[in-house]
Motif scaffolding. Structure first.
Motif, PDB file in Angstrom:
ATOM      1  N   HIS A 125       0.845  -1.205   0.000  1.00 52.14           N
ATOM      2  CA  HIS A 125       0.000   0.000   0.000  1.00 52.14           C
ATOM      3  C   HIS A 125       0.877   1.252   0.000  1.00 52.14           C
ATOM      4  O   HIS A 125       0.504   2.265   0.573  1.00 52.14           O
ATOM      5  N   SER A 126       2.044   1.143  -0.655  1.00 49.20           N
ATOM      6  CA  SER A 126       3.061   2.191  -0.746  1.00 49.20           C
ATOM      7  C   SER A 126       3.884   2.258   0.540  1.00 49.20           C
ATOM      8  O   SER A 126       3.513   1.657   1.559  1.00 49.20           O
ATOM      9  N   TYR A 127       4.964   3.019   0.498  1.00 44.36           N
ATOM     10  CA  TYR A 127       5.837   3.102   1.671  1.00 44.36           C
ATOM     11  C   TYR A 127       5.403   4.199   2.637  1.00 44.36           C
ATOM     12  O   TYR A 127       5.380   4.000   3.854  1.00 44.36           O
ATOM     13  N   ASN A 128       5.039   5.360   2.120  1.00 48.06           N
ATOM     14  CA  ASN A 128       4.701   6.498   2.987  1.00 48.06           C
ATOM     15  C   ASN A 128       3.225   6.871   2.993  1.00 48.06           C
ATOM     16  O   ASN A 128       2.785   7.620   3.860  1.00 48.06           O
ATOM     17  N   HIS A 129       2.470   6.390   1.982  1.00 45.05           N
ATOM     18  CA  HIS A 129       1.067   6.805   1.818  1.00 45.05           C
ATOM     19  C   HIS A 129       0.970   8.333   1.815  1.00 45.05           C
ATOM     20  O   HIS A 129       0.117   8.933   2.455  1.00 45.05           O
ATOM     21  N   SER A 130       1.856   8.944   1.063  1.00 44.74           N
ATOM     22  CA  SER A 130       1.918  10.404   1.014  1.00 44.74           C
ATOM     23  C   SER A 130       0.699  10.984   0.299  1.00 44.74           C
ATOM     24  O   SER A 130       0.220  10.408  -0.687  1.00 44.74           O
ATOM     25  N   PRO A 131       0.191  12.135   0.781  1.00 43.02           N
ATOM     26  CA  PRO A 131      -0.907  12.797   0.064  1.00 43.02           C
ATOM     27  C   PRO A 131      -0.478  13.281  -1.325  1.00 43.02           C
ATOM     28  O   PRO A 131      -1.321  13.628  -2.150  1.00 43.02           O
ATOM     29  N   PHE A 132       0.838  13.274  -1.581  1.00 41.91           N
ATOM     30  CA  PHE A 132       1.359  13.699  -2.882  1.00 41.91           C
ATOM     31  C   PHE A 132       1.731  12.511  -3.770  1.00 41.91           C
ATOM     32  O   PHE A 132       2.322  12.690  -4.837  1.00 41.91           O
ATOM     33  N   PHE A 133       1.372  11.302  -3.335  1.00 43.83           N
ATOM     34  CA  PHE A 133       1.740  10.086  -4.073  1.00 43.83           C
ATOM     35  C   PHE A 133       1.284  10.157  -5.535  1.00 43.83           C
ATOM     36  O   PHE A 133       1.991   9.729  -6.444  1.00 43.83           O
ATOM     37  N   ASP A 134       0.092  10.706  -5.750  1.00 43.00           N
ATOM     38  CA  ASP A 134      -0.481  10.765  -7.099  1.00 43.00           C
ATOM     39  C   ASP A 134       0.290  11.696  -8.028  1.00 43.00           C
ATOM     40  O   ASP A 134       0.101  11.654  -9.248  1.00 43.00           O
ATOM     41  N   PHE A 135       1.159  12.544  -7.449  1.00 44.61           N
ATOM     42  CA  PHE A 135       1.929  13.485  -8.254  1.00 44.61           C
ATOM     43  C   PHE A 135       3.361  13.000  -8.478  1.00 44.61           C
ATOM     44  O   PHE A 135       4.138  13.681  -9.156  1.00 44.61           O
ATOM     45  N   TYR A 136       3.699  11.835  -7.921  1.00 45.48           N
ATOM     46  CA  TYR A 136       5.040  11.291  -8.116  1.00 45.48           C
ATOM     47  C   TYR A 136       5.201  10.817  -9.568  1.00 45.48           C
ATOM     48  O   TYR A 136       4.232  10.416 -10.215  1.00 45.48           O
ATOM     49  N   THR A 171      -3.083   6.893 -11.760  1.00 44.98           N
ATOM     50  CA  THR A 171      -2.562   7.928 -12.658  1.00 44.98           C
ATOM     51  C   THR A 171      -1.728   7.259 -13.751  1.00 44.98           C
ATOM     52  O   THR A 171      -1.357   6.080 -13.630  1.00 44.98           O
ATOM     53  N   PRO A 172      -1.395   8.002 -14.813  1.00 42.40           N
ATOM     54  CA  PRO A 172      -0.492   7.443 -15.828  1.00 42.40           C
ATOM     55  C   PRO A 172       0.854   7.008 -15.236  1.00 42.40           C
ATOM     56  O   PRO A 172       1.430   6.013 -15.664  1.00 42.40           O
ATOM     57  N   SER A 173       1.342   7.751 -14.244  1.00 38.24           N
ATOM     58  CA  SER A 173       2.626   7.395 -13.618  1.00 38.24           C
ATOM     59  C   SER A 173       2.519   6.078 -12.858  1.00 38.24           C
ATOM     60  O   SER A 173       3.453   5.259 -12.876  1.00 38.24           O
ATOM     61  N   ILE A 174       1.397   5.861 -12.191  1.00 39.81           N
ATOM     62  CA  ILE A 174       1.191   4.585 -11.498  1.00 39.81           C
ATOM     63  C   ILE A 174       1.123   3.450 -12.519  1.00 39.81           C
ATOM     64  O   ILE A 174       1.686   2.371 -12.301  1.00 39.81           O
ATOM     65  N   ARG A 175       0.445   3.696 -13.629  1.00 43.52           N
ATOM     66  CA  ARG A 175       0.373   2.672 -14.681  1.00 43.52           C
ATOM     67  C   ARG A 175       1.771   2.303 -15.176  1.00 43.52           C
ATOM     68  O   ARG A 175       2.103   1.127 -15.308  1.00 43.52           O
ATOM     69  N   ARG A 176       2.603   3.312 -15.412  1.00 41.57           N
ATOM     70  CA  ARG A 176       3.959   3.042 -15.901  1.00 41.57           C
ATOM     71  C   ARG A 176       4.797   2.330 -14.837  1.00 41.57           C
ATOM     72  O   ARG A 176       5.589   1.441 -15.152  1.00 41.57           O
ATOM     73  N   ALA A 177       4.602   2.698 -13.576  1.00 42.30           N
ATOM     74  CA  ALA A 177       5.354   2.049 -12.484  1.00 42.30           C
ATOM     75  C   ALA A 177       4.971   0.582 -12.364  1.00 42.30           C
ATOM     76  O   ALA A 177       5.832  -0.279 -12.146  1.00 42.30           O
ATOM     77  N   LEU A 178       3.691   0.289 -12.524  1.00 39.50           N
ATOM     78  CA  LEU A 178       3.220  -1.094 -12.388  1.00 39.50           C
ATOM     79  C   LEU A 178       3.692  -1.977 -13.538  1.00 39.50           C
ATOM     80  O   LEU A 178       3.780  -3.193 -13.393  1.00 39.50           O
ATOM     81  N   LYS A 179       4.001  -1.370 -14.671  1.00 39.55           N
ATOM     82  CA  LYS A 179       4.592  -2.148 -15.761  1.00 39.55           C
ATOM     83  C   LYS A 179       5.973  -2.653 -15.365  1.00 39.55           C
ATOM     84  O   LYS A 179       6.438  -3.680 -15.852  1.00 39.55           O
ATOM     85  N   ILE A 180       6.624  -1.909 -14.474  1.00 42.21           N
ATOM     86  CA  ILE A 180       7.947  -2.307 -13.974  1.00 42.21           C
ATOM     87  C   ILE A 180       7.815  -3.331 -12.850  1.00 42.21           C
ATOM     88  O   ILE A 180       8.488  -4.354 -12.846  1.00 42.21           O
TER      89      ILE A 180
END
Length: 258
Positions: A125-136, A171-180
């Motif tokens: 469920h992520s490492y920090n659960h940051s409110p800015f996670f969606d902008f990473y 987000t698109p960034s999460i999609r790209r991260a999950l491909k990895i």
């Protein structure tokens, strides 16, 4: 199918069409504003609803399940309240899935070990659960996911396959991260909202109104009111002949790889 890629192509086409028409006719500037605004709205709603599959495929329930079978999941632990949750699950002989925050796993290694030892599943469920996670960006997201995997795998001795994005936002960034990272995204279709209110009656009534065969319940193991509602809910399920099964069994997916 309404996905980020399809919607983006559609609105890019609309904008190009407006630009082309503008060469021959005076197109009012506000048409461009309207198109961009609607595009933004589609992205906002699609990103916020994990069940929309807008950016990534998320497993939120099993629509083919006809028997009274559901799965229960917990977010944001482990915490001191996780011990009370575990006691209740043991009392009712139920196995659940805990989506854990990496830094909380490091803070409570003995609790995560108890979760695993008692036969429950764990997910990322992520490492920090940051409110800015969606902008990473994708690199930072994949690093967070891999860091959490590393601390969880000390207790499972197996590779973690399940990931639940913070706040259920994709987000698109999460999609790209999950491909990895190759994780499967696990959502829900029965949300308690116990993370946003302490009103036990509201939480309980919301749960029982939404219970259905094949459903996935989202609760939290981080507060006393959630523990109190959990016992009420488990009693309700028992009285109404619902069987709680694991996410693996409900979705026919593996939580771990050797």
């Amino acid at each position: 199918m309404i996905t980020h890629k399809n919607i983006s192509l559609f609105f890019i086409f609309l904008l190009l069409l407006l630009l082309l028409l503008n060469l021959y006719f005076a197109i009012n500037f506000w048409w461009f504003v309207v198109v961009v605004s609607v595009w933004f709205l589609f992205n906002l709603v699609g990103s916020s609803l994990i069940s929309s599959n807008y950016h990534v495929k998320a497993f939120c329930n099993n629509p083919l399940e006809t028997e009274k079978k559901i799965a229960i999941t917990f977010d944001d632990g482990p915490s001191v309240f996780t011990l009370e949750v575990l006691a209740l699950l043991k009392k009712y002989d139920i196995k659940a899935t805990f989506f854990c925050i990496g830094k909380n796993v490091e803070a409570h290694p003995e609790i995560i070990q108890q979760i695993v030892d008692e036969g429950h599943l764990v997910g990322n469920h992520s490492y920090n659960h940051s409110p800015f996670f969606d902008f990473y960006n994708a690199k930072k997201i994949s690093e967070e996911i891999q860091k959490t995997d590393a601390v969880l795998e000390k207790h499972t001795s197996k590779k973690i396959n399940f990931f639940r994005p913070p706040y259920g936002v994709t987000t698109p960034s999460i999609r790209r991260a999950l491909k990895i990272t190759k994780h499967k995204v696990i959502g829900w279709n029965i949300r308690s909202l116990d993370g946003g209110t302490k009103n036990q009656n509201l939480i309980f009534n919301r749960l029982i109104k939404r219970v259905c065969p094949g459903g996935i319940v989202l609760l939290h193991d981080t507060a006393s009111h959630s523990v109190l509602v959990l016992e009420q809910f488990l009693q309700f399920l028992q009285q109404n002949n619902y069987k709680v099964i694991s996410i693996e069994e409900l979705l026919n997916l593996k939580a771990y790889e050797n």
